[in-house]
Design a protein around this motif. Structure first.
Motif, PDB file in Angstrom:
ATOM      1  N   UNK A 151       0.782  -1.232   0.000  1.00 18.35           N
ATOM      2  CA  UNK A 151       0.000   0.000   0.000  1.00 18.35           C
ATOM      3  C   UNK A 151       0.817   1.288   0.000  1.00 18.35           C
ATOM      4  N   UNK A 152       1.866   1.431   0.842  1.00 23.12           N
ATOM      5  CA  UNK A 152       2.643   2.678   0.779  1.00 23.12           C
ATOM      6  C   UNK A 152       3.276   2.907  -0.589  1.00 23.12           C
ATOM      7  N   UNK A 153       3.721   1.812  -1.214  1.00 19.97           N
ATOM      8  CA  UNK A 153       4.314   1.928  -2.553  1.00 19.97           C
ATOM      9  C   UNK A 153       3.258   2.368  -3.559  1.00 19.97           C
ATOM     10  N   UNK A 154       2.074   1.749  -3.503  1.00 22.94           N
ATOM     11  CA  UNK A 154       0.999   2.105  -4.428  1.00 22.94           C
ATOM     12  C   UNK A 154       0.532   3.536  -4.206  1.00 22.94           C
ATOM     13  N   UNK A 155       0.474   3.961  -2.935  1.00 22.76           N
ATOM     14  CA  UNK A 155       0.048   5.333  -2.636  1.00 22.76           C
ATOM     15  C   UNK A 155       1.053   6.336  -3.188  1.00 22.76           C
ATOM     16  N   UNK A 156       2.344   6.039  -3.011  1.00 26.51           N
ATOM     17  CA  UNK A 156       3.381   6.938  -3.526  1.00 26.51           C
ATOM     18  C   UNK A 156       3.343   6.998  -5.056  1.00 26.51           C
ATOM     19  N   UNK A 157       3.128   5.847  -5.704  1.00 19.25           N
ATOM     20  CA  UNK A 157       3.038   5.820  -7.165  1.00 19.25           C
ATOM     21  C   UNK A 157       1.817   6.601  -7.662  1.00 19.25           C
ATOM     22  N   UNK A 158       0.686   6.424  -6.953  1.00 26.34           N
ATOM     23  CA  UNK A 158      -0.523   7.146  -7.334  1.00 26.34           C
ATOM     24  C   UNK A 158      -0.325   8.652  -7.188  1.00 26.34           C
ATOM     25  N   UNK A 159       0.380   9.046  -6.117  1.00 24.86           N
ATOM     26  CA  UNK A 159       0.621  10.471  -5.874  1.00 24.86           C
ATOM     27  C   UNK A 159       1.545  11.066  -6.930  1.00 24.86           C
ATOM     28  N   UNK A 160       2.602  10.333  -7.298  1.00 28.62           N
ATOM     29  CA  UNK A 160       3.604  10.874  -8.214  1.00 28.62           C
ATOM     30  C   UNK A 160       3.210  10.708  -9.681  1.00 28.62           C
ATOM     31  N   UNK A 161       2.646   9.558 -10.023  1.00 27.49           N
ATOM     32  CA  UNK A 161       2.351   9.277 -11.427  1.00 27.49           C
ATOM     33  C   UNK A 161       0.965   9.763 -11.854  1.00 27.49           C
ATOM     34  N   UNK A 162      -0.008   9.659 -10.948  1.00 28.44           N
ATOM     35  CA  UNK A 162      -1.382  10.023 -11.288  1.00 28.44           C
ATOM     36  C   UNK A 162      -1.839  11.307 -10.603  1.00 28.44           C
ATOM     37  N   UNK A 163      -1.012  11.804  -9.678  1.00 25.01           N
ATOM     38  CA  UNK A 163      -1.334  13.065  -9.015  1.00 25.01           C
ATOM     39  C   UNK A 163      -2.386  12.969  -7.940  1.00 25.01           C
ATOM     40  N   UNK A 164      -2.771  11.751  -7.544  1.00 20.64           N
ATOM     41  CA  UNK A 164      -3.829  11.606  -6.541  1.00 20.64           C
ATOM     42  C   UNK A 164      -3.695  10.262  -5.832  1.00 20.64           C
TER      43      UNK A 164
END
Length: 390
Positions: A151-164
């Motif tokens: 989850x922390x990895x997915x959250x960071x990817x969502x924040x950086x790659x998708x902006x949310x």
């Protein structure tokens, strides 16, 4: 149900039950979510420290009602109810992201998680023989830890790659609904019922048994340690290493990757060795890794300490829970409800950790964890001594 019947139906029925442990792992996301929501919504440290309590207070309030519900409608149906509540909890912050809705969301997550933690391990007894229960519970903890590690990895990817990063919420809603449909469509033989109805008094009466009381305290402290690490890792790394929020998430990932490895290894080890032998060794390993935090500096040395502590902690919950249910197999629902009530310890310790951190700095977080682990080591010695007498 006979061992032969459990073995025959076990593999197919076990899969959706194990997948349910992934949904159970949503409560472990509180550390990463709390930190992100604090920044997004401008929460104070005190306000943020009460977010975990919004989840864990329900383990105290709802655990025995969950046990009563399990006896009334069956373990499988109770798990399905919990999955529906969890799905609502997961979609709410995405639909309306405010301070008030996240508190409601966390409360619903706490209610759903309380019910699933009371019913899912008990449901596993329907498809697992007693001698394999602790090993299977450890494998369930492996699946649960896998959720927390990703989850922390997915959250960071969502924040950086998708902006949310909040896109995780509809994803987890979908996963929860998938888990519910899979379990609903899987035949699981319902447990035998008795004429005696599960009651509040009957559940609490089990605390009169010294062994059950000891296991109750064990769940209280091991969950306190697990949630404590979950909530302390990022603030500790930010304070001692100067990392930002996204970079500090690596600590949570390391902790839960190690927990995932430990749970998987534990499932294999516990199929060959008794929990009584493994319990004190696990607690001592976790204590050693946590003590080392007081003496090392820099992420290069701190992250391995988190990993060592996590390896030690990873199987204690399953060992304690399994010991409690196997001690009184005719009162599985009641024992499971009591053990889940003890999970409230995870929320009780967070404000204490926040207060000590404010008073003496990041080392205050470590001192609380060490106190809990010292108790668990003593409890492990107690369990080993009890096993020798049996």
């Amino acid at each position: 149900m006979s061992t032969e019947n459990k073995t025959g139906m076990g593999v197919l029925a076990l899969l959706p039950i194990l997948f349910g442990f992934f949904v159970m792992g949503f409560a472990d996301l509180i550390g990463d979510f709390k930190d992100r929501m604090t920044g997004d919504l401008g929460l104070s440290k005190i306000e943020a420290s009460f977010l975990p309590m919004m989840i864990f207070i329900w383990f105290f309030v709802m655990s025995i009602p969950a046990g009563v519900m399990t006896s009334r409608i069956g373990r499988k149906n109770t798990v399905l109810v919990s999955l529906f509540i969890t799905a609502v909890a997961m979609i709410l912050p995405y639909a309306a992201y405010t301070k008030h809705t996240i508190y409601v969301s966390f409360a619903l997550l706490g209610i759903g998680n309380t019910i699933i933690q009371a019913a899912l391990p008990a449901l596993m007894r329907n498809v697992t023989s007693a001698d394999q229960l602790t090993s299977r519970l450890s494998f369930g903890q492996f699946v649960k830890a896998l959720c927390a590690a990703l989850s922390p990895v997915l959250a960071a990817l969502a924040a950086k790659q998708l902006g949310n990063w909040k896109l995780l919420f509809p994803i987890y809603t979908g996963i929860t609904l998938l888990s519910a449909v899979w379990l609903l469509m899987t035949p699981v033989t319902r447990e035998a019922t008795t004429a005696q109805t599960t009651t509040f008094g009957g559940c609490l009466a089990l605390l009169g048994n010294p062994f059950i009381l000891a296991m109750f305290s064990g769940i209280f402290f091991v969950v306190g340690v697990d949630v404590g690490f979950n909530c302390a890792i990022k603030p500790y790394l930010k304070a001692t290493c100067g990392l930002d929020t996204d970079s500090a998430a690596i600590g949570i990932t390391v902790y839960f990757v190690a927990k995932t490895i430990g749970s998987f290894s534990g499932a294999i080890i516990l199929s060959k060795y008794s929990p009584a032998k493994c319990f004190p060794i696990s607690a001592l390993l976790a204590f050693a890794g946590t003590v080392a935090l007081l003496f090392v500096k820099g992420t290069t040395f701190i992250l391995p300490c988190f990993a060592i502590a996590s390896l030690g902690v990873s199987n204690i919950f399953g060992m304690v829970f399994g010991q409690a249910m196997n001690r009184m197999p005719d009162k599985t629902n009641e024992a499971a409800g009591l053990m889940v009530m003890a999970i409230a310890g995870g929320g009780v310790l967070i404000p204490l950790m926040a207060a000590l951190e404010k008073a003496i700095g990041p080392s205050g977080l470590v001192y609380v964890l060490l106190g809990c682990l010292a108790y668990l080591f003593g409890l492990g010695l107690f369990v080993a001594k009890q096993a020798k007498r049996a």
